[in-house]
Motif scaffolding. Structure first.
Motif, PDB file in Angstrom:
ATOM      1  N   GLY A 282       0.812  -1.205   0.000  1.00 52.84           N
ATOM      2  CA  GLY A 282       0.000   0.000   0.000  1.00 52.84           C
ATOM      3  C   GLY A 282       0.847   1.258   0.000  1.00 52.84           C
ATOM      4  N   ARG A 283       1.894   1.259   0.803  1.00 49.47           N
ATOM      5  CA  ARG A 283       2.773   2.438   0.855  1.00 49.47           C
ATOM      6  C   ARG A 283       3.511   2.622  -0.469  1.00 49.47           C
ATOM      7  NH1 ARG A 283       3.721   0.436   6.155  1.00 49.47           N
ATOM      8  NH2 ARG A 283       5.646  -0.595   5.481  1.00 49.47           N
ATOM      9  N   SER A 285       2.537   1.599  -3.437  1.00 41.83           N
ATOM     10  CA  SER A 285       1.580   2.014  -4.456  1.00 41.83           C
ATOM     11  C   SER A 285       1.293   3.503  -4.352  1.00 41.83           C
ATOM     12  CB  SER A 285       0.279   1.219  -4.295  1.00 41.83           C
ATOM     13  OG  SER A 285      -0.684   1.622  -5.248  1.00 41.83           O
ATOM     14  N   ALA A 286       1.103   4.008  -3.128  1.00 40.35           N
ATOM     15  CA  ALA A 286       0.824   5.432  -2.942  1.00 40.35           C
ATOM     16  C   ALA A 286       2.014   6.283  -3.365  1.00 40.35           C
ATOM     17  CB  ALA A 286       0.464   5.701  -1.481  1.00 40.35           C
ATOM     18  N   ALA A 290       2.043   8.910  -6.535  1.00 39.67           N
ATOM     19  CA  ALA A 290       2.393  10.311  -6.337  1.00 39.67           C
ATOM     20  C   ALA A 290       3.514  10.745  -7.274  1.00 39.67           C
ATOM     21  CB  ALA A 290       2.798  10.549  -4.880  1.00 39.67           C
TER      22      ALA A 290
END
Length: 364
Positions: A282-283, A285-286, A290
């Motif tokens: 998740g981190r 992917s974010a 960005a």
């Protein structure tokens, strides 16, 4: 008679750049698509400081830097980073492998050790430096993703394939068989760049290997364009991210280096980060979203590709990159059928499988 090309193989490398319309183009071979975070950081800085700040992902899972102003300085950086282990064989290290390396639901073969062994053995054989820069090795983990590329010499869980043709049992280990196939190709190639260009080439090489040609099942469909999370059989997760139109800036390469110790560049112009737990995925992917990567499978950038176009290619009749970006701006989600934009009849970079072809005709 073998097919004879009208011109010699001019496939670019890191030491012999291609003189593109926007400046020298240097191609960096990364066998199996494997690139470490440290190597990505070096490439990112080099693209920004020595080139036009553009790193392209190729259809063989390699990387290339556009508009290089100092090819000697680039080569020195690549060598120091371990990206140029052989000056004699650097253009022939064309090895694609399943990005998940056996970790996916259908993966049954660990391909990472085979990539390393094949690359080392390839560089150790002086005669194989004579391979054309387009000769392709493939290692498929059982997923069928690289089998769909019809490589010149491919190892799969079902055995050896030559230009898509399946062979019977080949004595010896897989790496030895792949290299023997490459040596046999050199004996029969004439002026051909690929085994498929040699009439009855697969049978001729099979005969030299002492193997029979078997009935070849239908070629698997190419992997569909994808982004997002991929499950691994061990309970961990892989993340696939797509740089728009297969291009990264130096800053994007450095952002990718910040989320993983190593990534895999795929032949369908995406990058895969493996062995993440759900929180890490998740981190990552974010962070990549960005930085401008598509990490959502519904993103309009997934499934849209393009050749270089003007002004980077003198043969292009239009601004392909610009047309493709304007096309994506008008989409709300990924197209159902992949779309490829091109600037001339050569259709460089067009993916395999069903593709909607669009041509940028407007002159710059």
């Amino acid at each position: 008679m073998p097919n004879v090309r009208a011109r010699p193989d001019a496939c670019p490398g890191a030491l012999r750049a291609h003189d593109a319309a926007d400046g020298p183009l240097a191609r960096v071979r990364v066998p199996g698509g494997a690139v470490s975070a440290a190597q990505l950081a070096v490439l990112g800085a080099a693209a920004r400081e020595l080139g036009r700040d553009v790193i392209e992902l190729t259809s063989r899972g390699n990387l290339q830097v556009r508009g290089v102003r100092d090819t000697a300085a680039l080569a020195a950086r690549l060598e120091a980073a371990g990206l140029l282990p052989s000056a004699t064989h650097e253009r022939v290290r064309n090895i694609v492998a399943s990005p998940l390396g056996g970790r996916g639901p259908r993966g049954v073969l660990a391909t990472d050790p085979l990539v390393t062994a094949l690359d080392e053995a390839l560089r150790a054989r002086a005669e194989l430096a004579r391979l054309p820069g387009r000769f392709l090795f493939a290692l498929d983990d059982g997923t069928g993703d690289t089998t769909a590329l019809d490589a010149d010499a491919a190892h799969t869980p079902d055995g050896l394939r030559l230009a898509g043709t399946r062979l019977g049992t080949v004595p010896g280990d897989p790496v030895a068989a792949l290299l023997a196939a490459a040596e046999a190709f050199l004996e029969i190639r004439g002026g051909a760049w690929r085994l498929a260009e040699v009439p009855d080439g697969a049978r001729l090489v099979a005969r030299r290997l002492g193997a029979a040609v078997r009935d070849t099942p239908p070629r698997p469909d190419p992997a569909p364009p994808h982004a997002g999370l991929l499950p691994q059989r061990d309970g961990l997760t892989a993340l696939e991210a797509v740089p728009p139109l297969g291009r990264m800036s130096g800053a994007q390469a450095e952002a990718l280096a910040a989320v993983a110790d190593e990534v895999r560049v795929t032949p369908w112009r995406s990058v895969v980060v493996r062995d993440l737990d759900r929180d890490e995925a998740g981190r990552a992917s974010a962070a990549l979203a960005a930085a401008g990567f598509a990490t959502d499978p519904a993103s309009p950038w997934v499934g849209v590709t393009a050749c270089t176009g003007s002004p980077g290619c003198a043969k292009s009749r239009g601004d392909v990159q610009g047309e493709a970006r304007r096309f994506v701006d008008g989409l709300s989600r990924a197209p159902e059928t992949p779309v490829h934009w091109t600037g001339c009849e050569r259709r460089c970079g067009m993916p395999r499988g069903p593709v909607e072809l669009r041509t940028a005709e407007g002159q710059q």
